[in-house]
Design a protein around this motif. Sequence first.
Motif, short mmCIF file in Angstrom:
data_model
loop_
_atom_site.label_atom_id
_atom_site.label_comp_id
_atom_site.label_asym_id
_atom_site.label_seq_id
_atom_site.Cartn_x
_atom_site.Cartn_y
_atom_site.Cartn_z
N MET A 20 0.84 -1.19 0.00
CA MET A 20 0.00 0.00 0.00
C MET A 20 0.87 1.24 0.00
N THR A 21 0.31 2.34 -0.56
CA THR A 21 0.99 3.64 -0.53
C THR A 21 -0.02 4.67 -0.07
N THR A 22 0.38 5.48 0.90
CA THR A 22 -0.52 6.50 1.43
C THR A 22 0.17 7.84 1.42
N ARG A 23 -0.51 8.87 0.87
CA ARG A 23 0.00 10.23 1.01
C ARG A 23 -0.55 10.79 2.32
N ILE A 24 0.33 11.31 3.17
CA ILE A 24 -0.05 11.74 4.50
C ILE A 24 -0.43 13.22 4.50
N ASP A 25 -1.70 13.51 4.82
CA ASP A 25 -2.19 14.87 5.04
C ASP A 25 -1.80 15.84 3.93
N ASN A 26 -1.76 15.35 2.69
CA ASN A 26 -1.41 16.19 1.55
C ASN A 26 -0.02 16.82 1.66
N LEU A 27 0.81 16.29 2.55
CA LEU A 27 2.19 16.76 2.67
C LEU A 27 3.06 16.06 1.63
N LYS A 28 4.30 16.49 1.55
CA LYS A 28 5.26 15.83 0.67
C LYS A 28 5.77 14.57 1.37
N LEU A 29 4.85 13.64 1.58
CA LEU A 29 5.16 12.44 2.35
C LEU A 29 4.36 11.25 1.83
N LEU A 30 5.06 10.22 1.36
CA LEU A 30 4.43 8.98 0.94
C LEU A 30 4.84 7.88 1.90
N CYS A 31 3.86 7.09 2.35
CA CYS A 31 4.11 6.01 3.30
C CYS A 31 3.82 4.67 2.64
N PHE A 32 4.80 3.76 2.70
CA PHE A 32 4.66 2.44 2.11
C PHE A 32 4.46 1.36 3.16
#
Length: 396
Positions: free
Chosen positions: A1-13
């Motif tokens: 899975m990939t999640t962008r956190i709070d529309n920040l420049k942050l992708l979580c795998f």
Amino acid sequence: MTTRIDNLKLLCFASEIDDATIDQAKETAGLPFVHPHVALMPDAHHGMGSAVGTVIPTVDAVIPAAVGVDIGCGMIAVRTTLDATAIAELDLAALRISIESAIPLSPGNYNRSTARYAFTAARIAALEAMAEADGVDLSHSPTWREQLGSLGGGNHFIELCLDEDGRVWMFLHSGSRGVGNRIAKRHIAIAQKLCRQWHIPLPQDDLAYLPDGTPELDTYLGDLAWAQRFAFENRAEMMDRFRQAFAHWVGHVGEPADLEAERINCHHNYTVRERHGGKDVWLTRKGAIDAHEGVRGIIPGSMGTRSYIVTGRGHGGALCSAPHGAGRRFSRREAKRRFTEADLAAAMTGIEYRHGAEWVDEIPQAYKDIDVVMADAERLVSVDHTLRQILNVKGT
């Protein structure tokens, strides 16, 4: 899975991650010189300054504490020419004792002599030449030569493993030892001092950075490159000693190198120049490996669980990176509170290892499930080999 956190420049795998780790990553992603985004690996967990398992691309700046105090920490693996049948009747305890004699274990424990192995001199000479050519000041670490070929402690380890086809692998995890630690701490302090002097607001001191165009960054990059080379050579030195002990153990009469079929040596705490999001950036992999398309890598599990030899898929969103291991679930203190020496012995059934309460904080249950981590990393790497330990050696 990939999640962008709070529309920040942050992708979580990561499918399994705690709020403290996310909060740390948000702080890092919010820095103005991050481009195009920060990537959190599947094994990410809370760390000093920035989370372990964070990939940080920066334009015209480097964060020394994000690289960390174990510069160049990483893995090396050697596939041997032998399979399980060749060692089935041999005493694993005898090999463990030989390894412990050949390689100094635990923090602060170095070689008494640099002349024990013929292959050591060339590595020391190359590191001396690099330091002289690049102006790297090592006066803070007069024993760095004696540190070459030593393991350290914590989660650093040496293992003998079997893959899915019963082939024998030698495997170890270590970094730049005390000399890398001193280099890191020196430059972390300099970055913090300069950011205070320049009145630069930061979420926390450990995100202090060195900007492009300053002599401080130039010096750090030179020292960093040397420490990364030291870490690479330190692993290679230990592997050559391991290979020699292994050759003696199996009764090989030729050159120990004849037993080696392939070798992979990769960092997972380092900074390198790469291009991402259309810009040349300093890419810091803090607890992550290079997973560009076709690049071989190593993802170890915790002691007592599986490890993996992988090939990168070049996933752009992950900044061509992949996890560096299982990632801690519990701190060392919490692991020692929850688990006992008997729990560790049960988890290590069938594996030759150093028994004792000193290693309870490394029990497999203190780490994330490596199967979950690898499932999350399916788009980042392909699995070439799955390894299981039959022998484990750790420092304290």
